[in-house]
Scaffold this motif. Structure first.
Motif, PDB file in Angstrom:
ATOM      1  N   GLU A 121       0.429   4.390  -0.589  1.00  0.00           N
ATOM      2  CA  GLU A 121      -0.418   5.420  -1.231  1.00  0.00           C
ATOM      3  C   GLU A 121       0.349   6.089  -2.369  1.00  0.00           C
ATOM      4  OE1 GLU A 121      -3.989   7.418  -1.783  1.00  0.00           O
ATOM      5  OE2 GLU A 121      -3.527   5.640  -0.601  1.00  0.00           O
ATOM      6  N   ARG A 122       1.633   6.387  -2.142  1.00  0.00           N
ATOM      7  CA  ARG A 122       2.476   7.011  -3.165  1.00  0.00           C
ATOM      8  C   ARG A 122       2.612   6.088  -4.379  1.00  0.00           C
ATOM      9  NH1 ARG A 122       7.698   8.269  -4.654  1.00  0.00           N
ATOM     10  NH2 ARG A 122       8.697   6.658  -3.418  1.00  0.00           N
ATOM     11  N   THR A 123       2.817   4.798  -4.116  1.00  0.00           N
ATOM     12  CA  THR A 123       2.933   3.801  -5.197  1.00  0.00           C
ATOM     13  C   THR A 123       1.621   3.727  -5.972  1.00  0.00           C
ATOM     14  OG1 THR A 123       4.528   2.528  -3.902  1.00  0.00           O
ATOM     15  CG2 THR A 123       3.447   1.370  -5.705  1.00  0.00           C
ATOM     16  N   ARG A 124       0.496   3.706  -5.233  1.00  0.00           N
ATOM     17  CA  ARG A 124      -0.819   3.635  -5.864  1.00  0.00           C
ATOM     18  C   ARG A 124      -1.048   4.874  -6.761  1.00  0.00           C
ATOM     19  NH1 ARG A 124      -5.850   5.165  -5.477  1.00  0.00           N
ATOM     20  NH2 ARG A 124      -5.542   6.568  -3.719  1.00  0.00           N
ATOM     21  N   LEU A 125      -0.692   6.051  -6.244  1.00  0.00           N
ATOM     22  CA  LEU A 125      -0.844   7.293  -7.025  1.00  0.00           C
ATOM     23  C   LEU A 125       0.039   7.264  -8.273  1.00  0.00           C
ATOM     24  CD1 LEU A 125      -1.032  10.042  -4.264  1.00  0.00           C
ATOM     25  CD2 LEU A 125      -2.857   9.320  -5.818  1.00  0.00           C
ATOM     26  N   GLY A 134       5.382   4.449  19.441  1.00  0.00           N
ATOM     27  CA  GLY A 134       5.526   5.637  18.572  1.00  0.00           C
ATOM     28  C   GLY A 134       6.295   5.292  17.309  1.00  0.00           C
ATOM     29  N   LYS A 135       7.400   4.542  17.507  1.00  0.00           N
ATOM     30  CA  LYS A 135       8.249   4.146  16.364  1.00  0.00           C
ATOM     31  C   LYS A 135       7.443   3.228  15.434  1.00  0.00           C
ATOM     32  CE  LYS A 135      12.300   4.450  14.449  1.00  0.00           C
ATOM     33  NZ  LYS A 135      12.621   5.704  13.780  1.00  0.00           N
ATOM     34  N   ARG A 136       6.695   2.278  16.036  1.00  0.00           N
ATOM     35  CA  ARG A 136       5.889   1.360  15.245  1.00  0.00           C
ATOM     36  C   ARG A 136       4.827   2.136  14.459  1.00  0.00           C
ATOM     37  NH1 ARG A 136       1.308  -0.584  16.273  1.00  0.00           N
ATOM     38  NH2 ARG A 136       1.354  -0.281  18.519  1.00  0.00           N
ATOM     39  N   GLN A 137       4.181   3.098  15.109  1.00  0.00           N
ATOM     40  CA  GLN A 137       3.173   3.909  14.430  1.00  0.00           C
ATOM     41  C   GLN A 137       3.810   4.725  13.289  1.00  0.00           C
ATOM     42  OE1 GLN A 137       1.261   6.177  17.524  1.00  0.00           O
ATOM     43  NE2 GLN A 137      -0.232   4.551  17.981  1.00  0.00           N
ATOM     44  N   ASP A 138       5.002   5.252  13.551  1.00  0.00           N
ATOM     45  CA  ASP A 138       5.729   5.989  12.501  1.00  0.00           C
ATOM     46  C   ASP A 138       5.991   5.088  11.288  1.00  0.00           C
ATOM     47  OD1 ASP A 138       5.792   8.320  13.854  1.00  0.00           O
ATOM     48  OD2 ASP A 138       7.954   8.267  14.362  1.00  0.00           O
ATOM     49  N   LEU A 139       6.483   3.867  11.577  1.00  0.00           N
ATOM     50  CA  LEU A 139       6.791   2.923  10.498  1.00  0.00           C
ATOM     51  C   LEU A 139       5.513   2.542   9.744  1.00  0.00           C
ATOM     52  CD1 LEU A 139       9.465   0.605  12.188  1.00  0.00           C
ATOM     53  CD2 LEU A 139       9.835   2.264  10.344  1.00  0.00           C
ATOM     54  N   GLU A 140       4.420   2.325  10.486  1.00  0.00           N
ATOM     55  CA  GLU A 140       3.136   1.995   9.849  1.00  0.00           C
ATOM     56  C   GLU A 140       2.675   3.151   8.958  1.00  0.00           C
ATOM     57  OE1 GLU A 140       0.399   0.964  12.958  1.00  0.00           O
ATOM     58  OE2 GLU A 140       1.260  -1.041  13.244  1.00  0.00           O
ATOM     59  N   MET A 141       2.817   4.387   9.469  1.00  0.00           N
ATOM     60  CA  MET A 141       2.419   5.575   8.704  1.00  0.00           C
ATOM     61  C   MET A 141       3.289   5.702   7.443  1.00  0.00           C
ATOM     62  SD  MET A 141      -0.205   7.168   9.866  1.00  0.00           S
ATOM     63  CE  MET A 141      -0.112   8.801   9.195  1.00  0.00           C
ATOM     64  N   LYS A 142       4.613   5.471   7.611  1.00  0.00           N
ATOM     65  CA  LYS A 142       5.517   5.539   6.452  1.00  0.00           C
ATOM     66  C   LYS A 142       5.148   4.484   5.416  1.00  0.00           C
ATOM     67  CE  LYS A 142       9.613   7.691   8.428  1.00  0.00           C
ATOM     68  NZ  LYS A 142      10.967   7.494   8.951  1.00  0.00           N
ATOM     69  N   ALA A 143       4.856   3.260   5.893  1.00  0.00           N
ATOM     70  CA  ALA A 143       4.486   2.166   4.986  1.00  0.00           C
ATOM     71  C   ALA A 143       3.171   2.513   4.263  1.00  0.00           C
ATOM     72  CB  ALA A 143       4.344   0.862   5.752  1.00  0.00           C
ATOM     73  N   LYS A 144       2.208   3.064   5.029  1.00  0.00           N
ATOM     74  CA  LYS A 144       0.923   3.459   4.455  1.00  0.00           C
ATOM     75  C   LYS A 144       1.137   4.567   3.413  1.00  0.00           C
ATOM     76  CE  LYS A 144      -3.675   4.854   5.986  1.00  0.00           C
ATOM     77  NZ  LYS A 144      -4.494   5.285   7.119  1.00  0.00           N
ATOM     78  N   PHE A 145       1.977   5.542   3.784  1.00  0.00           N
ATOM     79  CA  PHE A 145       2.295   6.650   2.877  1.00  0.00           C
ATOM     80  C   PHE A 145       2.956   6.121   1.589  1.00  0.00           C
ATOM     81  CE2 PHE A 145       5.434   9.735   1.336  1.00  0.00           C
ATOM     82  CZ  PHE A 145       4.607  10.801   1.029  1.00  0.00           C
TER      83      PHE A 145
END
Length: 123
Positions: free
Chosen positions: A28-32, A14-25
């Motif tokens: 995406e934020r940087t790209r935007l 769960g923590k790993r998925q959270d970190l992956e989601m945060k990194a992905k987010f």
């Protein structure tokens, strides 16, 4: 011990998925953000092009107005020359008439002189 291990494993997943989601987010934020910067830059370039185009248009309008003024001045000069030419033609015509009258007068005086000479009549 197996339940604790599976609970810990689920928590880690769960923590790993959270970190992956945060990194992905974050990516995406940087790209935007980068895209927004590129859009702002493109808008500035377009604005500069628009300004340059308007300035060029104003310059061309100004040049056209100057040429129209030059053309009007030229037309006025031509009209003045035509008036002068007509005036000169009139003066020349009048002088030619006067010269013709003078020539007739001289011819008449010549004839009178010849007549007087032939008839000995000198009035």
């Amino acid at each position: 011990g197996r339940t604790i291990q599976s609970t810990v494993s689920r928590a880690v997943d769960g923590k790993r998925q959270d970190l992956e989601m945060k990194a992905k987010f974050e990516r995406e934020r940087t790209r935007l953000h980068d895209t927004a910067l590129k859009i702002a830059q493109a808008e500035r370039v377009l604005s500069d092009i628009n300004t340059a185009f308007k300035n060029q248009q104003l310059q061309q309008e100004s040049e056209v107005k100057e040429r129209l003024v030059d053309l009007k001045t030229l037309e006025d000069s031509v009209a003045l020359l035509q008036q002068s030419e007509a005036s000169f033609d009139s003066i020349i015509s009048k002088q030619e008439d006067e010269l013709e009258a003078l020539e007739k007068s001289v011819d008449q005086m010549r004839l009178k002189f010849i007549y007087a000479f032939l008839t000995n009549d000198y009035d």
